[in-house]
Design a protein around this motif. Structure first.
Motif, PDB file in Angstrom:
ATOM      1  N   PRO A   1       0.817  -1.198   0.000  1.00  0.00           N
ATOM      2  CA  PRO A   1       0.000   0.000   0.000  1.00  0.00           C
ATOM      3  C   PRO A   1       0.862   1.264   0.000  1.00  0.00           C
ATOM      4  CG  PRO A   1       0.038  -0.907   2.212  1.00  0.00           C
ATOM      5  CD  PRO A   1       0.776  -1.873   1.323  1.00  0.00           C
ATOM      6  N   ILE A   2       0.307   2.306  -0.584  1.00  0.00           N
ATOM      7  CA  ILE A   2       1.000   3.591  -0.642  1.00  0.00           C
ATOM      8  C   ILE A   2       0.700   4.323   0.659  1.00  0.00           C
ATOM      9  CG2 ILE A   2       1.100   5.801  -1.842  1.00  0.00           C
ATOM     10  CD1 ILE A   2       0.369   4.056  -4.396  1.00  0.00           C
ATOM     11  N   VAL A   3       1.759   4.650   1.389  1.00  0.00           N
ATOM     12  CA  VAL A   3       1.598   5.270   2.704  1.00  0.00           C
ATOM     13  C   VAL A   3       1.796   6.773   2.589  1.00  0.00           C
ATOM     14  CG1 VAL A   3       2.442   5.331   5.084  1.00  0.00           C
ATOM     15  CG2 VAL A   3       2.410   3.164   3.826  1.00  0.00           C
ATOM     16  N   VAL A   4       0.796   7.508   3.057  1.00  0.00           N
ATOM     17  CA  VAL A   4       0.853   8.968   3.127  1.00  0.00           C
ATOM     18  C   VAL A   4       0.430   9.346   4.534  1.00  0.00           C
ATOM     19  CG1 VAL A   4      -0.027  11.146   2.218  1.00  0.00           C
ATOM     20  CG2 VAL A   4       0.279   9.198   0.671  1.00  0.00           C
ATOM     21  N   ASN A   5       1.359   9.937   5.274  1.00  0.00           N
ATOM     22  CA  ASN A   5       1.134  10.272   6.681  1.00  0.00           C
ATOM     23  C   ASN A   5       0.742   9.002   7.433  1.00  0.00           C
ATOM     24  OD1 ASN A   5       1.739  12.905   5.918  1.00  0.00           O
ATOM     25  ND2 ASN A   5      -0.402  13.458   5.677  1.00  0.00           N
ATOM     26  N   GLU A   6      -0.412   8.979   8.051  1.00  0.00           N
ATOM     27  CA  GLU A   6      -0.852   7.802   8.814  1.00  0.00           C
ATOM     28  C   GLU A   6      -1.879   6.973   8.029  1.00  0.00           C
ATOM     29  OE1 GLU A   6       0.220   6.787  11.940  1.00  0.00           O
ATOM     30  OE2 GLU A   6       1.729   8.333  11.633  1.00  0.00           O
ATOM     31  N   VAL A   7      -1.870   7.129   6.705  1.00  0.00           N
ATOM     32  CA  VAL A   7      -2.883   6.474   5.877  1.00  0.00           C
ATOM     33  C   VAL A   7      -2.216   5.523   4.889  1.00  0.00           C
ATOM     34  CG1 VAL A   7      -4.766   6.844   4.236  1.00  0.00           C
ATOM     35  CG2 VAL A   7      -4.411   8.469   6.112  1.00  0.00           C
ATOM     36  N   LYS A   8      -2.744   4.301   4.804  1.00  0.00           N
ATOM     37  CA  LYS A   8      -2.270   3.298   3.848  1.00  0.00           C
ATOM     38  C   LYS A   8      -3.334   3.119   2.772  1.00  0.00           C
ATOM     39  CE  LYS A   8       0.347   0.770   7.305  1.00  0.00           C
ATOM     40  NZ  LYS A   8       0.473  -0.490   8.043  1.00  0.00           N
ATOM     41  N   PHE A   9      -2.991   3.571   1.556  1.00  0.00           N
ATOM     42  CA  PHE A   9      -3.904   3.450   0.425  1.00  0.00           C
ATOM     43  C   PHE A   9      -3.618   2.132  -0.281  1.00  0.00           C
ATOM     44  CE2 PHE A   9      -3.519   8.001   1.103  1.00  0.00           C
ATOM     45  CZ  PHE A   9      -4.821   8.449   0.944  1.00  0.00           C
ATOM     46  N   GLY A  10      -4.611   1.267  -0.343  1.00  0.00           N
ATOM     47  CA  GLY A  10      -4.433  -0.016  -1.003  1.00  0.00           C
ATOM     48  C   GLY A  10      -5.529  -0.281  -2.012  1.00  0.00           C
ATOM     49  N   PRO A  11      -5.330  -1.301  -2.834  1.00  0.00           N
ATOM     50  CA  PRO A  11      -6.285  -1.580  -3.905  1.00  0.00           C
ATOM     51  C   PRO A  11      -7.669  -2.001  -3.433  1.00  0.00           C
ATOM     52  CG  PRO A  11      -4.567  -3.261  -3.830  1.00  0.00           C
ATOM     53  CD  PRO A  11      -4.191  -2.200  -2.848  1.00  0.00           C
ATOM     54  N   GLY A  12      -7.788  -2.541  -2.226  1.00  0.00           N
ATOM     55  CA  GLY A  12      -9.084  -3.005  -1.738  1.00  0.00           C
ATOM     56  C   GLY A  12      -9.616  -2.233  -0.548  1.00  0.00           C
ATOM     57  N   GLU A  13      -8.744  -1.471   0.084  1.00  0.00           N
ATOM     58  CA  GLU A  13      -9.159  -0.738   1.279  1.00  0.00           C
ATOM     59  C   GLU A  13      -8.162   0.374   1.578  1.00  0.00           C
ATOM     60  OE1 GLU A  13      -9.136  -3.827   4.214  1.00  0.00           O
ATOM     61  OE2 GLU A  13      -6.968  -3.772   4.442  1.00  0.00           O
ATOM     62  N   ILE A  14      -8.606   1.295   2.409  1.00  0.00           N
ATOM     63  CA  ILE A  14      -7.746   2.372   2.896  1.00  0.00           C
ATOM     64  C   ILE A  14      -7.771   2.282   4.410  1.00  0.00           C
ATOM     65  CG2 ILE A  14      -7.396   4.871   3.024  1.00  0.00           C
ATOM     66  CD1 ILE A  14      -8.845   5.071   0.294  1.00  0.00           C
ATOM     67  N   ILE A  15      -6.583   2.221   5.010  1.00  0.00           N
ATOM     68  CA  ILE A  15      -6.475   2.075   6.461  1.00  0.00           C
ATOM     69  C   ILE A  15      -5.864   3.345   7.036  1.00  0.00           C
ATOM     70  CG2 ILE A  15      -5.473   0.737   8.350  1.00  0.00           C
ATOM     71  CD1 ILE A  15      -5.379  -1.656   6.372  1.00  0.00           C
ATOM     72  N   VAL A  16      -6.556   3.914   8.022  1.00  0.00           N
ATOM     73  CA  VAL A  16      -6.117   5.146   8.660  1.00  0.00           C
ATOM     74  C   VAL A  16      -5.698   4.829  10.090  1.00  0.00           C
ATOM     75  CG1 VAL A  16      -6.767   7.502   9.314  1.00  0.00           C
ATOM     76  CG2 VAL A  16      -7.718   6.476   7.233  1.00  0.00           C
ATOM     77  N   GLY A  17      -4.544   5.343  10.490  1.00  0.00           N
ATOM     78  CA  GLY A  17      -4.030   5.119  11.836  1.00  0.00           C
ATOM     79  C   GLY A  17      -4.673   6.033  12.857  1.00  0.00           C
ATOM     80  N   ALA A  18      -5.992   5.976  12.943  1.00  0.00           N
ATOM     81  CA  ALA A  18      -6.749   6.730  13.939  1.00  0.00           C
ATOM     82  C   ALA A  18      -7.933   5.870  14.341  1.00  0.00           C
ATOM     83  CB  ALA A  18      -7.224   8.072  13.363  1.00  0.00           C
ATOM     84  N   GLY A  19      -8.148   5.751  15.649  1.00  0.00           N
ATOM     85  CA  GLY A  19      -9.182   4.865  16.151  1.00  0.00           C
ATOM     86  C   GLY A  19     -10.525   5.503  16.382  1.00  0.00           C
ATOM     87  N   GLU A  20     -10.669   6.783  16.024  1.00  0.00           N
ATOM     88  CA  GLU A  20     -11.959   7.455  16.124  1.00  0.00           C
ATOM     89  C   GLU A  20     -12.369   7.891  14.726  1.00  0.00           C
ATOM     90  OE1 GLU A  20     -12.115  10.559  19.043  1.00  0.00           O
ATOM     91  OE2 GLU A  20     -10.869   9.423  20.432  1.00  0.00           O
TER      92      GLU A  20
END
Length: 132
Positions: free
Chosen positions: A85-104
């Motif tokens: 996944p392409i990581v920008v700041n705390e965000v991982k952009f991937g082909p099936g999902e985007i994961i953000v490093g924040a729990g709220e």
């Protein structure tokens, strides 16, 4: 309304096939330019489901319809010289999902908006090289 990622996925697939086959260089450059322009557009947004999964300090967003965009992310990986996944700041952009490093969810939404703008800047900055 999100962007036409399906159209960009199709263009990215054609771009990869032509590039691999050493096809029409003008068409390769044209496809790259169209993808970059679409992603760099001020009204661009990822077509994400409204609901997101919040778990263990991260928030996961899935594309509408549960669709994945592997060819588009391969294209982005190539022009940005970054693995998927392409990581920008705390965000991982991937082909099936985007994961953000924040729990709220509210914090994750804000972080995602910021990271999308940064990703757009990074992609736009590669336009001249990608379209040669």
């Amino acid at each position: 309304m999100g962007a036409d990622l399906a159209g960009m996925e199709k263009m990215a697939g054609e771009h990869a096939e032509l590039k691999q086959a050493h096809g029409d260089d003008r068409r390769v450059a044209e496809l790259a330019a169209r993808i970059i322009e679409s992603l760099s557009s001020p009204d661009f947004s990822f077509p994400l489901r409204d609901e997101a999964l919040v778990s263990e300090g991260t928030t996961t967003y899935v594309y509408e319809g549960g669709v994945a965009y592997p060819k588009l992310y391969d294209f982005l990986s190539e022009i940005l010289h970054s693995p998927v996944p392409i990581v920008v700041n705390e965000v991982k952009f991937g082909p099936g999902e985007i994961i953000v490093g924040a729990g709220e969810k509210d914090m994750a939404d804000a972080e995602l908006r910021s990271a999308v703008k940064e990703l757009q800047k990074l992609v736009h900055g590669k336009k001249a090289k990608a379209t040669q």
